[in-house]
Write a protein that holds these residues in place. Structure first.
Motif, short mmCIF file in Angstrom:
data_model
loop_
_atom_site.label_atom_id
_atom_site.label_comp_id
_atom_site.label_asym_id
_atom_site.label_seq_id
_atom_site.Cartn_x
_atom_site.Cartn_y
_atom_site.Cartn_z
N GLY A 1 0.83 0.11 4.53
CA GLY A 1 0.67 -0.35 3.16
C GLY A 1 -0.71 -0.91 2.90
N LEU A 2 -1.23 -1.69 3.85
CA LEU A 2 -2.58 -2.23 3.69
C LEU A 2 -3.62 -1.12 3.66
N ALA B 1 -6.18 -0.37 0.68
CA ALA B 1 -7.62 -0.21 0.89
C ALA B 1 -8.13 1.11 0.33
N ALA B 2 -7.26 2.14 0.32
CA ALA B 2 -7.62 3.43 -0.26
C ALA B 2 -7.38 3.48 -1.76
N LYS B 3 -7.13 2.31 -2.37
CA LYS B 3 -6.96 2.16 -3.82
C LYS B 3 -5.68 2.80 -4.33
N ASP B 4 -4.68 2.93 -3.48
CA ASP B 4 -3.37 3.36 -3.94
C ASP B 4 -2.54 2.11 -4.22
N LEU B 5 -2.70 1.57 -5.42
CA LEU B 5 -2.06 0.30 -5.77
C LEU B 5 -0.60 0.47 -6.17
N THR B 6 -0.08 1.67 -6.11
CA THR B 6 1.35 1.87 -6.38
C THR B 6 2.20 1.63 -5.14
N PHE C 1 2.94 -9.27 -0.34
CA PHE C 1 2.22 -7.99 -0.42
C PHE C 1 2.51 -7.30 -1.75
N ASN C 2 3.78 -7.20 -2.11
CA ASN C 2 4.13 -6.51 -3.35
C ASN C 2 3.57 -7.25 -4.57
N HIS C 3 3.60 -8.59 -4.53
CA HIS C 3 3.04 -9.34 -5.65
C HIS C 3 1.53 -9.11 -5.75
N LEU C 4 0.85 -9.08 -4.61
CA LEU C 4 -0.58 -8.81 -4.62
C LEU C 4 -0.88 -7.41 -5.14
N ALA C 5 -0.09 -6.42 -4.70
CA ALA C 5 -0.31 -5.04 -5.17
C ALA C 5 -0.10 -4.95 -6.68
N GLU C 6 0.95 -5.61 -7.18
CA GLU C 6 1.19 -5.59 -8.63
C GLU C 6 0.06 -6.27 -9.39
N THR D 1 -2.37 -4.40 -12.02
CA THR D 1 -2.55 -4.87 -13.40
C THR D 1 -4.01 -5.16 -13.71
N ALA D 2 -4.69 -5.84 -12.76
CA ALA D 2 -6.10 -6.16 -12.99
C ALA D 2 -6.95 -4.90 -13.10
N LEU D 3 -6.66 -3.91 -12.24
CA LEU D 3 -7.43 -2.66 -12.30
C LEU D 3 -7.16 -1.91 -13.60
#
Length: 461
Positions: free
Chosen positions: A197-198, A202-207, A225-230, A234-236
């Motif tokens: 997942g990390l 890092a490869a910009k797959d935020l899904t 991890f999931n909260h950070l990805a979300e 959203t920020a991106l």
């Protein structure tokens, strides 16, 4: 790239468990040896007490029957019951002399203990120590009953017992390590999902999202991890939307500036050319000496109009949506080839069906190529610039190579590279600019057409 640790966590924990287990076995072995030594000495004390009691009875019997023949001390009767290999029974008089001694032989052990164990055991436990009990008859001490065991026999017995324990350790410790390693490998299996997942983040797959875990600690990591990805997604998305609006506003300002230049400067330059032509006609009749100045004014106005025309073309390019991306880029390259007058050679190659591209991607690609060609021709002083635009099933790849000075465009053109990065970021793409080993530079742009389907993270691990 992820830095690999020097030791695997499972191996490290297994080694620690093995070390703790070995320490526990050592403590158990020490306790066992101490207990065995105490038991051996307690047994000698008991035998010494039996021998002393037997000798007291012998002496009492002699005095009771008033027998003139005295066979005291007689150790034969008691030796028949208590003798074991290596055991010695003796009676020591009050003068310290051994009046009688009886020892049983000890066969040579089949597996003698190692010398290291023998030295260690004798230094700690003193296996040759005697057990003595006084022989007292009617309040008078006749001597001592002394019992001892050959040190080699006691050491061999201790080694025999310790050997069984070491054999159990040799079997149990590897088995324990294997079981611990298997249990740790099963418990730490979700960490591979976390690492995957990390890597996707890092490869910009935020899904990417992590599945639920059984362990509470890993579940807490999963929630974070999931909260950070979300949050990152959203920020991106907000950044991309803001970048899109800024680019749209910038394009609108360019169009407005192009209209102002065309309406104001274009008409003024046209008027200057007309006035210069009129003045030339007048000068031809009245003052021929002014013909050169009139022609100079006309040439200057014509040059300014050509410069203005090029500026207007860069500020407001042809409508990509109407002409198409391929025709627009071919016209752009042809224009640069014409303006460079052979100093720089531009070439372009297409691979794919670009007619189906969305207008936003086509317009952004045109602007990126336009800025890249400007950087290569004006700032890198390249003599050859090659462009290759490839369209695949899920992405578009743009490659621009030149043989000019390998300098970062942003250092020469201010916002050139930054503007390209903003356009690529608005399309969720990737941009890289690198210097070639043999001179020149390479610009690479990859823009996804749609989110590529990926396998679930549970199966990817």
């Amino acid at each position: 790239m992820w830095n690999r640790p020097r030791f695997d966590l499972k191996v490290r924990l297994t080694l620690r468990v093995a070390a703790i287990s070995a320490a526990c076995f050592a403590v158990i072995s020490a306790y066992f040896l101490i207990t065995a030594d105490r038991a051996a000495h307690a047994r000698l004390d008991d035998i010494a007490a039996i021998v002393a009691k037997t000798l007291e009875l012998q002496q009492g019997k002699i005095q009771w029957v008033a027998s003139p023949r005295s066979d005291f001390p007689n150790l034969d009767p008691v030796s028949a019951y208590v003798m074991t290999p290596g055991l010695c029974l003796a009676f020591r008089g009050t003068s310290g002399d051994i009046l009688q001694r009886f020892c049983s032989g000890a066969p040579a052990p089949a597996n003698p203990p190692p010398q290291a164990f023998t030295a260690f055991y004798r230094s700690l436990f003193d296996p040759g120590r005697e057990a003595a009990r006084p022989v007292i008859v009617r309040g008078a001490k006749l001597g001592d009953a002394v019992v001892s065991v050959e040190p080699a026999v006691q050491t061999a017995e201790a080694w025999h017992e310790a050997g069984r324990l070491m054999l159990a350790l040799a079997i149990a410790l590897p088995l324990l390590c294997a079981l611990v390693y298997a249990a740790l490998a099963r418990a730490l299996r979700p960490t591979r999902m976390i690492r995957t997942g990390l890597e996707r983040i890092a490869a910009k797959d935020l899904t990417t999202r992590l599945p639920p875990f059984d362990l509470a600690e890993l579940s807490a990591i999963r929630d974070g991890f999931n909260h950070l990805a979300e949050s990152l997604e959203t920020a991106l998305a907000e950044r991309s939307e803001l970048t899109r609006k800024l680019i749209a506003l910038q394009d609108e300002e360019r169009r407005h500036l192009a209209r102002e230049l065309h309406d104001e400067f274009g008409q003024s330059l046209a008027a200057i050319r007309a006035l210069a032509s009129s003045a030339r006609q007048t000068a031809a009749q009245d003052c021929p000496s002014l013909l050169g100045e009139c022609d100079g004014i006309a040439r200057t106005a014509t040059g300014m109009m050509e410069t203005l025309r090029g500026t207007l073309f860069r500020l407001r390019p042809p409508d990509v949506e109407e002409l198409g991306l391929v025709a627009s880029l071919e016209g752009l390259v042809a224009g640069w080839n014409g303006r460079s007058r052979g100093e720089t050679r531009f070439s372009i190659r297409f691979d794919g069906a670009f007619e189906t591209l969305p207008a936003t991607i086509s317009a952004s690609l045109y602007r990126i190529v336009q800025e890249a060609l400007t950087n290569a021709a004006k700032h890198a002083v390249a003599t050859r610039v090659s462009l290759e635009l490839t369209m695949g099933a899920s992405e578009i790849a743009l490659a621009i190579d030149d043989d000019g000075r390998a300098t970062d465009p942003v250092a020469k053109s201010g916002m050139g590279l930054l503007g390209m990065r903003e356009r690529v970021a608005a399309l969720r793409g990737q941009l890289s600019f690198d210097a070639k080993p043999n001179g020149g530079s390479a610009l690479r742009v990859v823009i996804p057409l749609a989110a590529a389907d990926r396998p679930p993270l549970e199966h990817a691990a």
